[in-house]
Each structure stands twice: as C-alpha cells, then as structure tokens.
Design an enzyme around this catalytic site. Structure first.
Site, PDB file in Angstrom:
ATOM      1  N   TYR A 144       0.832  -1.213   0.000  1.00  0.00           N
ATOM      2  CA  TYR A 144       0.000   0.000   0.000  1.00  0.00           C
ATOM      3  C   TYR A 144       0.862   1.257   0.000  1.00  0.00           C
ATOM      4  O   TYR A 144       1.653   1.485   0.928  1.00  0.00           O
ATOM      5  CB  TYR A 144      -0.903  -0.016   1.235  1.00  0.00           C
ATOM      6  N   SER A 275       3.223  -3.503   4.424  1.00  0.00           N
ATOM      7  CA  SER A 275       3.390  -4.876   3.926  1.00  0.00           C
ATOM      8  C   SER A 275       4.779  -5.056   3.357  1.00  0.00           C
ATOM      9  O   SER A 275       5.494  -4.084   3.094  1.00  0.00           O
ATOM     10  CB  SER A 275       2.350  -5.172   2.829  1.00  0.00           C
ATOM     11  N   SER A 313      -0.565  -5.846   8.273  1.00  0.00           N
ATOM     12  CA  SER A 313       0.528  -6.004   7.319  1.00  0.00           C
ATOM     13  C   SER A 313       0.304  -7.224   6.438  1.00  0.00           C
ATOM     14  O   SER A 313      -0.083  -8.288   6.912  1.00  0.00           O
ATOM     15  CB  SER A 313       1.860  -6.143   8.070  1.00  0.00           C
ATOM     16  N   GLY A 314       0.570  -7.055   5.154  1.00  0.00           N
ATOM     17  CA  GLY A 314       0.516  -8.165   4.214  1.00  0.00           C
ATOM     18  C   GLY A 314       1.926  -8.641   3.922  1.00  0.00           C
ATOM     19  O   GLY A 314       2.642  -8.022   3.132  1.00  0.00           O
TER      20      GLY A 314
END
Length: 404
Positions: A144, A275, A313-314
């Site tokens: 993001y 992320s 968080s990815g």
C-alpha cells in the site's frame, strides 16, 4: 502520463560498501538477477505535487516485474511455492501455485489498488504472444502506497505493466524509489525495491539464491540491523508534511509539520500498517514442497530486522527454482532433480541473509520523497547508520576499504 524509466545501476552505496554483510558470499551483482535467466523490469510514475486530488495526483507509484525464465521462456513454468506470514494483502494466482506447484509467466508487484489492472495486463500480454492459456492465472502482488501516492486515482495503466514486462532485463537491478516500490515506506524511512543474492561454496553445491523485496512494513522503534537497534538510535527524521494544511488522510491524523520534525521522535504513521513482498529465486534443484520450506524462512529475516507480521501487514512470499521442469517432446514424463533435504540448511541460511540485505538495500537506495498532501518521508542516512553500527561494535571495514 509518460513513465520515468529507472536507470539500471544503483547510484548509492549498498550495505557491503558500508561494511554491513549479514554473512555469506554474494553473487557478482548481489541481486536476484545473479540467478541465471531471471530478468527484472521497473516502470516508475512520478508526477504532480501539493494537495491530494483523487484521480489527478500527486502520483508516486509504479510496477515491477520479475521474469523467472526471461521473455523467451515465458511459456515454460518453474516449480514454486508461496507462504504468508500475515495475509492482510494480496498475491493473485497463488491458489494454482499451491495446487500445481508451478508458476507460469512473470511475477508482478505494484500498489494495492492496481492489482487488477496489472493482472489483466499480464493476461493481455499472454494473449498477444500466443500464451493465453499459460498466463491465464498470473501472480501479482501488492503493498500500500496510499500515504505518498494518489492510490485510488488508478494511475497504473495496462500500458505501464506491458512496458515493464517488455523492458525487463538482466544485470544490475535499480533499487529504492523505483517501480512498485516508488511510494513505499519501510521502518519509518523511505523504502521500496531492494535485492541481494548469495552464492554457496562449491562444496555445498555452488547454488545461487537471489531475493527481491518490495519493502513497505515495520515500525521505526523496532528497526534493527545485525542486532543493532538502529531505530532507537535514529528516532528523528519522522514522516512529516511540508504544506500549510494537515494531510487529508485519517491514517496520518497525528502527522506534524516538517518545521517541527527536528524535535519529533515518535512515529507519525500507524505502527503495524504496511506490507512486504519477498520473491526468492534459486537455481538449486528444489521441488515445490522444498520451495515452501524456503519461503517459510523469510520471516526469520523480517524478524531480525524488527518486523512482527502485524495485523494490518501483508507479508507474502514466493520462492521458485529455475531447474527445467518440462518433459521431453516424446514423453509425458518429466525427469527433475531434488536436493536432499539434509542439504537444505545452507539455502535456508542464504535466504535469511539475502532477505535482510535486500530490505536494507531498499532503504539505502531510496531518496527522501515528498508526495500527496506534501507528506515527506526521509531516506535512511548512511552516515548515522554507520555511526550506530560502530557504537555497538558491529562495523567492520567497508568492502571498498578492504579492497584497497
């Protein structure tokens, strides 16, 4: 909008130039392209300044492509596997990777809101090149960049993704504010794309392993380099805004003007929001279940750097092997190799080492960037990093100095 193509050679000092190694020996370029056949491309979009106007900018984003077998080998899959430390993110195509153990086509990395258009562009590229079936379920990952970029203005277009694939090349890989990493923030500093590699000794197989990251995760206070609490040592240089009006996004409601940033030592963006995408390539003969084991070692590197796999968080990883997997034309049976499990430990170590170094490279290469609503994110100062490492006795002579 004309994309700015990033120059291929990194312009700023990298970790080893500063005496930071994380252990192990690198390949010639210390990049994922040290794995034979792997190509990398970036398209970088930077336009506008000032207040955020959705659909108009400012734009600080882009696309990155990693081609496991180059363009000529796009029709031939590789063995692959993925793993998510925390799944608040997206990597399309991984259902089929998990089912088949195979990855076809490029791996694309962009911003969260551009996954769809980039995914469709890969399908388009495949259809144009007679590979509509092979590239029908492309792998596209995201982080993001909505703090610095007009993310919901959808500025990444089909032509940008196509150009990224067509422009991918071997050799040195541009890092920092390039491609999908253009608008990313890592441990409270400017982040983005980073890469590194490891070359195992011949006695351990002589295999090459390379890593590429899109780094957009982590808090400042936990940031650590080879055990040194760098985030505690460099508490200032927090993100701030340059204009007369506070940023419009509720995500940064606590941000302060840059005029006050000298005295600001606490985070101005939410901790745990962000992320990291990590791609691991190797020429070692590994099967999909072994590649999943490689991908599962990536979090060890993130933890060493200060990441926690936070809720927002990815943290999604993909590993692939470039060993041939297609059967001969006259047979349905492929004959592939598999490294004995007892010999995987050096590759586990290489994965952890190279991932740490790639994360640091993403910050060392990045320049201070001002984006939407005048928000400014500072680059990691090399001199202060070295000062922190010396303070804790973890700074050997830089590589250049040792060579003289």
């Amino acid at each position: 909008m004309a994309p700015a193509q990033a120059k291929p050679a990194p312009a700023k000092a990298r970790a080893r130039d500063l005496g930071i190694t994380f252990g192990g020996e690198t390949g010639p370029l210390n990049a994922i392209t040290d794995v034979s056949g792997v190509l990398v491309g970036h398209t970088t979009l930077i336009t506008g300044e000032g207040r955020l106007l959705m659909g108009k900018g400012p734009v600080r984003t882009g696309v990155t492509a990693v081609l496991p077998r180059g363009r000529e080998g796009m029709s031939e899959p590789v063995f692959a596997a993925s793993y998510a430390l925390n799944g608040n993110g997206e990597m399309t195509g991984t259902t089929w990777v998990a089912e088949s153990g195979l990855l076809s086509g490029p791996v694309m990395v962009t911003n969260t809101s551009s996954v769809g258009v980039v995914r469709d562009a890969v399908v388009d590229w495949g259809a144009r090149h007679g590979l509509g079936w092979e590239l029908g379920l492309p792998v596209v990952a995201e982080t993001y960049d909505g703090i610095l970029n007009d993310i919901n203005g959808f500025h990444v277009k089909t032509e940008h993704a196509l150009r990224t694939i067509d422009g991918a090349s071997g050799g040195p890989v541009a890092e920092g504010n390039v491609g999908g990493g253009t608008g990313m923030i890592c441990h409270g500093f400017k982040g983005g794309i980073g890469t590194a590699s490891r070359k195992l000794p011949e006695a351990l197989g002589g295999y090459t392993l390379g890593v590429l990251v899109q780094c957009n995760y982590g808090s400042r206070r936990l940031f650590s380099v080879e055990g040194v609490p760098v985030g505690e040592e460099i508490r200032d240089l927090q993100p701030c805004y340059t204009g007369s009006e506070a940023p419009s996004s509720p995500l940064v409601r606590d941000m302060r003007p840059c005029a006050q940033s000298a005295s600001l030592t606490t985070s101005t963006i939410p901790e745990g929001m962000g992320s990291i995408i990590v791609l691991v390539a190797t020429d070692a003969p590994l099967l999909p279940h072994q590649l999943e084991r490689i991908a599962r070692r990536v979090p060890l590197a993130i933890g060493k750097m200060g990441g926690l796999g936070e809720d927002y968080s990815g943290d999604i990883f993909l590993a692939f092997s470039t060993q041939p997997v297609k059967p001969p034309a006259d047979s349905p049976v492929a004959r592939v190799s598999s490294l004995d499990n007892g010999h995987l430990n050096p590759l586990f170590e290489a994965t952890v080492q190279a991932t740490q170094e790639a994360i640091l490279h993403s910050m060392l290469a990045a320049d201070t960037l001002t984006g939407a609503d005048g928000i400014r994110v500072f680059s990691l100062p090399h001199d202060r990093l070295v000062e922190a490492m010396r303070k804790y006795g973890r700074h050997p002579a830089p590589a250049r100095a040792r060579a003289e």
